[in-house]
Design a protein around this motif. Structure first.
Motif, short mmCIF file in Angstrom:
data_model
loop_
_atom_site.label_atom_id
_atom_site.label_comp_id
_atom_site.label_asym_id
_atom_site.label_seq_id
_atom_site.Cartn_x
_atom_site.Cartn_y
_atom_site.Cartn_z
N GLY A 76 0.79 -1.22 0.00
CA GLY A 76 0.00 0.00 0.00
C GLY A 76 0.82 1.27 0.00
N VAL A 77 1.99 1.24 -0.67
CA VAL A 77 2.85 2.41 -0.67
C VAL A 77 2.31 3.48 -1.61
N SER A 78 2.85 4.67 -1.49
CA SER A 78 2.42 5.79 -2.32
C SER A 78 2.95 5.66 -3.75
N SER A 79 2.42 6.48 -4.62
CA SER A 79 2.90 6.49 -6.01
C SER A 79 4.37 6.86 -6.09
N ALA A 80 4.82 7.75 -5.21
CA ALA A 80 6.23 8.15 -5.22
C ALA A 80 7.13 6.98 -4.88
N VAL A 81 6.72 6.15 -3.93
CA VAL A 81 7.52 4.98 -3.56
C VAL A 81 7.49 3.94 -4.67
N LEU A 82 6.33 3.78 -5.30
CA LEU A 82 6.26 2.89 -6.46
C LEU A 82 7.22 3.34 -7.55
N ALA A 83 7.26 4.63 -7.80
CA ALA A 83 8.16 5.17 -8.82
C ALA A 83 9.62 4.91 -8.44
N ALA A 84 9.95 5.10 -7.17
CA ALA A 84 11.32 4.87 -6.72
C ALA A 84 11.70 3.41 -6.86
N ALA A 85 10.79 2.51 -6.49
CA ALA A 85 11.07 1.09 -6.60
C ALA A 85 11.23 0.65 -8.05
N GLY A 86 10.36 1.15 -8.92
CA GLY A 86 10.47 0.80 -10.33
C GLY A 86 11.76 1.29 -10.95
N LEU A 87 12.13 2.52 -10.63
CA LEU A 87 13.38 3.06 -11.16
C LEU A 87 14.58 2.32 -10.59
N ALA A 88 14.52 1.93 -9.31
CA ALA A 88 15.62 1.20 -8.69
C ALA A 88 15.82 -0.16 -9.35
N ALA A 89 14.73 -0.87 -9.64
CA ALA A 89 14.84 -2.17 -10.31
C ALA A 89 15.47 -2.01 -11.69
N PHE A 90 15.05 -0.97 -12.40
CA PHE A 90 15.59 -0.71 -13.74
C PHE A 90 17.08 -0.36 -13.67
N LEU A 91 17.46 0.48 -12.71
CA LEU A 91 18.87 0.85 -12.55
C LEU A 91 19.70 -0.36 -12.14
N GLY A 92 19.11 -1.25 -11.34
CA GLY A 92 19.83 -2.46 -10.97
C GLY A 92 20.16 -3.31 -12.18
N HIS A 93 19.23 -3.39 -13.13
CA HIS A 93 19.50 -4.14 -14.35
C HIS A 93 20.59 -3.48 -15.18
N LEU A 94 20.55 -2.16 -15.29
CA LEU A 94 21.54 -1.44 -16.08
C LEU A 94 22.92 -1.46 -15.42
N PHE A 95 22.92 -1.30 -14.09
CA PHE A 95 24.19 -1.19 -13.35
C PHE A 95 24.17 -2.17 -12.17
N PRO A 96 24.28 -3.48 -12.45
CA PRO A 96 24.15 -4.50 -11.40
C PRO A 96 25.37 -4.55 -10.48
N VAL A 97 25.10 -4.44 -9.20
CA VAL A 97 26.18 -4.46 -8.22
C VAL A 97 26.88 -5.82 -8.19
N PHE A 98 26.19 -6.88 -8.59
CA PHE A 98 26.76 -8.23 -8.55
C PHE A 98 27.63 -8.55 -9.77
N PHE A 99 27.60 -7.71 -10.79
CA PHE A 99 28.32 -8.00 -12.02
C PHE A 99 29.12 -6.79 -12.50
N GLN A 100 29.83 -6.18 -11.58
CA GLN A 100 30.73 -5.07 -11.89
C GLN A 100 30.01 -3.92 -12.60
N PHE A 101 28.72 -3.75 -12.31
CA PHE A 101 27.91 -2.66 -12.87
C PHE A 101 27.81 -2.71 -14.39
N ARG A 102 28.03 -3.90 -14.96
CA ARG A 102 27.90 -4.09 -16.41
C ARG A 102 26.61 -4.85 -16.68
#
Length: 201
Positions: A76-102
């Motif tokens: 039940g989070v706010s739209s702002a938190v949903l936006a942050a979570a969605g952007l974080a997941a996308f950034l994780g794919h682009l710059f994965p901490v587990f794979f040298q950010f590649r």
């Protein structure tokens, strides 16, 4: 506040799991960062490993965007938190901490975010992607067209500034990650999709 932080961090860590690398390792295929386009994404996995490996990769990458959004709705989070979570997941794919950010270019994960945000949004974007792919057989062009239209689709179904802003950032980053593909498209040298894996011997 704690829920928002934990969800956002979890979304980034989940996004950092590379489906392409894991699938290739499990299926005995070469590292996708070393062949084809050198991109750890479903299209490159298709080139080196065929349809099955690519489909599993696409599904895995989509889940990385879908799960945090569904979790956010459940909490039940706010739209702002949903936006942050969605952007974080996308950034994780682009710059994965587990794979040298590649990481990859983010199309499937972005689609997962859109489906999790509100399924008609994801369905519309996916339909555009599939139609352009079917007609033109150029994966990068399909991604660029569908994601260029995504902010307008978000606006149509859920006209909230923070969510439209999230999608604008995702679209901008996706275009930046596809800059070499854009150059190839302009030059007429972009590869078309094929169902046959490359010879990797």
């Amino acid at each position: 506040m704690l829920t928002a932080v934990l969800l956002t961090v979890a979304a980034y860590l989940l996004g950092s799991i590379s489906s392409a690398i894991i699938v290739c390792r499990l299926m005995g295929l070469p590292d996708p960062r070393t062949l084809g386009s050198n991109n750890p994404g479903a299209t490159n996995v298709l080139r080196i490993g065929g349809k099955k490996a690519a489909a599993i990769t696409l599904f895995g990458d989509s889940l990385k965007g879908l799960i945090p959004m569904l979790a956010g709705h459940g909490l039940g989070v706010s739209s702002a938190v949903l936006a942050a979570a969605g952007l974080a997941a996308f950034l994780g794919h682009l710059f994965p901490v587990f794979f040298q950010f590649r990481g990859g270019k983010g199309v499937a994960t972005a689609l997962g975010v859109q489906l999790g945000l509100y399924w008609p949004i994801g369905l519309c974007v996916a339909a555009i992607w599939l139609f352009v792919t079917k007609v033109l057989r150029i994966s990068s062009l399909s991604a660029l067209i569908s994601m260029a239209l995504a902010p307008a689709i978000v606006w149509f179904f859920w006209p909230e500034r923070v969510l439209i802003g999230m999608q604008l950032v995702i679209t901008g980053l996706l275009f930046w990650r596809h800059r070499s593909n854009i150059r190839n498209l302009i030059e007429g040298s972009e590869d078309r999709l094929t169902d046959k894996p490359e010879d990797v011997s």
